[in-house]
Design a protein around this motif. Structure first.
Motif, PDB file in Angstrom:
ATOM      1  N   ILE A   5       0.842  -1.196   0.000  1.00  0.00           N
ATOM      2  CA  ILE A   5       0.000   0.000   0.000  1.00  0.00           C
ATOM      3  C   ILE A   5       0.881   1.251   0.000  1.00  0.00           C
ATOM      4  O   ILE A   5       1.568   1.532   0.983  1.00  0.00           O
ATOM      5  N   ALA A   6       0.857   1.981  -1.094  1.00  0.00           N
ATOM      6  CA  ALA A   6       1.703   3.172  -1.195  1.00  0.00           C
ATOM      7  C   ALA A   6       1.141   4.331  -0.382  1.00  0.00           C
ATOM      8  O   ALA A   6       1.894   5.119   0.192  1.00  0.00           O
ATOM      9  N   HIS A   7      -0.192   4.441  -0.338  1.00  0.00           N
ATOM     10  CA  HIS A   7      -0.799   5.584   0.334  1.00  0.00           C
ATOM     11  C   HIS A   7      -2.040   5.164   1.109  1.00  0.00           C
ATOM     12  O   HIS A   7      -2.807   4.295   0.671  1.00  0.00           O
ATOM     13  N   ILE A   8      -2.224   5.801   2.253  1.00  0.00           N
ATOM     14  CA  ILE A   8      -3.461   5.660   3.011  1.00  0.00           C
ATOM     15  C   ILE A   8      -3.960   7.066   3.322  1.00  0.00           C
ATOM     16  O   ILE A   8      -3.233   7.886   3.889  1.00  0.00           O
ATOM     17  N   ILE A   9      -5.179   7.349   2.891  1.00  0.00           N
ATOM     18  CA  ILE A   9      -5.787   8.649   3.149  1.00  0.00           C
ATOM     19  C   ILE A   9      -6.576   8.548   4.449  1.00  0.00           C
ATOM     20  O   ILE A   9      -7.473   7.709   4.575  1.00  0.00           O
ATOM     21  N   VAL A  10      -6.233   9.387   5.419  1.00  0.00           N
ATOM     22  CA  VAL A  10      -6.857   9.340   6.740  1.00  0.00           C
ATOM     23  C   VAL A  10      -7.621  10.638   6.981  1.00  0.00           C
ATOM     24  O   VAL A  10      -7.051  11.734   6.875  1.00  0.00           O
ATOM     25  N   GLU A  11      -8.902  10.505   7.302  1.00  0.00           N
ATOM     26  CA  GLU A  11      -9.707  11.689   7.566  1.00  0.00           C
ATOM     27  C   GLU A  11      -9.691  12.039   9.052  1.00  0.00           C
ATOM     28  O   GLU A  11      -9.455  11.192   9.912  1.00  0.00           O
ATOM     29  N   THR A  12      -9.960  13.298   9.347  1.00  0.00           N
ATOM     30  CA  THR A  12     -10.109  13.752  10.730  1.00  0.00           C
ATOM     31  C   THR A  12     -11.477  13.316  11.241  1.00  0.00           C
ATOM     32  O   THR A  12     -12.490  13.573  10.577  1.00  0.00           O
ATOM     33  N   PRO A  13     -11.555  12.644  12.374  1.00  0.00           N
ATOM     34  CA  PRO A  13     -12.860  12.180  12.863  1.00  0.00           C
ATOM     35  C   PRO A  13     -13.792  13.342  13.185  1.00  0.00           C
ATOM     36  O   PRO A  13     -13.345  14.442  13.521  1.00  0.00           O
TER      37      PRO A  13
END
Length: 262
Positions: free
Chosen positions: A34-42
């Motif tokens: 996995i090159a990238h993981i997009i993480v959102e602000t809860p």
């Protein structure tokens, strides 16, 4: 399959922060790279409580808060060894995400997130622990959006599907689902499902980890099939579709006394 540059361009993760996201990332990264993981602000707790109160009523939300403080918190502390045992037996890696591969956005539904998805242009997007994803995001790229849900859909949508199945004396639907994502709440087409078999040492706080363990092999196979263009869908189990929320203190006590479900 060893990680390759080709796979790096094909599979990304779109998630909220938390241990399940860490575990899922490391499990998929070991196979797909996995090159990238997009993480959102809860969403803030204040906003969550406001929305939940509007939907369920202040009395119900107050009962849910009491459950979290008086039951879930103490259960989590008492279950540390059991949680550790499950992680060890399943060889789960819950180490923090590698920051160099993390892309942070305010929301999965933001213009910034859509721009990142379009730039990465993946074939498969694995979703975990985000807010409901809008149709605009789901159609912004040609990827398959795949989610692992801690419950057997569509019977146990929402949260704590394993607990609610046991609380309804329905162990034949105590499990996990891997499904395509649509704009609804756990209403996407089903790819695969599996049951869990809790032990006498398990409870409300360990069921989700057991479900994650059962769901990871299904998720990996779903990603493989999606990459090869051979993803197949399964019919939904018979029964009434229902959206479940967190138990209140009174509900939990009543269910535990009547059915022995912890």
């Amino acid at each position: 399959m060893s990680p390759t540059a080709e796979n790096n361009r094909k599979v990304i993760i779109l998630a909220g922060p938390g241990e399940s996201t860490n575990i899922l990332f490391h499990a998929l990264d070991a196979e797909f790279g996995i090159a990238h993981i997009i993480v959102e602000t809860p969403v803030s707790q204040q906003m969550l409580l406001k929305r939940r109160s509007k939907k369920l009523g202040y009395g119900t939300v107050a009962g849910q808060i009491l459950f979290k403080l008086l039951i879930a918190g103490p259960l989590s502390r008492r279950s540390r060894q059991r949680l550790l045992q499950i992680r060890r037996e399943a060889n789960l890696d819950n180490q923090p995400l590698p920051e160099e591969r993390v892309i942070r956005v305010e929301s999965v539904n933001s213009a910034a997130c859509i721009a990142q998805l379009q730039e990465l242009n993946p074939a498969v997007i694995v979703v975990n622990g985000t807010r409901i994803i809008s149709q605009q995001v789901l159609t912004s790229v040609g990827a398959k959006f795949i989610n692992t849900h801690a419950g057997i859909t569509p019977l146990y949508r929402g949260v704590h599907g394993g607990y609610w199945a046991l609380a309804n004396s329905d162990p034949s639907h105590c499990g996990v689902s891997v499904h395509l994502v649509d704009p609804g709440i756990d209403t996407g087409a089903i790819i695969a499902q599996a049951l869990i078999q809790p032990t006498a040492n398990d409870n409300f706080v360990t069921y989700p980890l057991l479900q994650l363990v059962a769901g990871l092999p299904l998720l990996k196979q779903a990603v493989r099939d999606a990459l090869q263009g051979i993803l197949q869908l399964k019919p939904a189990p018979e029964g009434k579709s229902r959206l479940w929320s967190h138990p209140t203190l009174a509900e939990y006590i009543r269910i535990r006394r009547r059915f022995g479900v912890c």
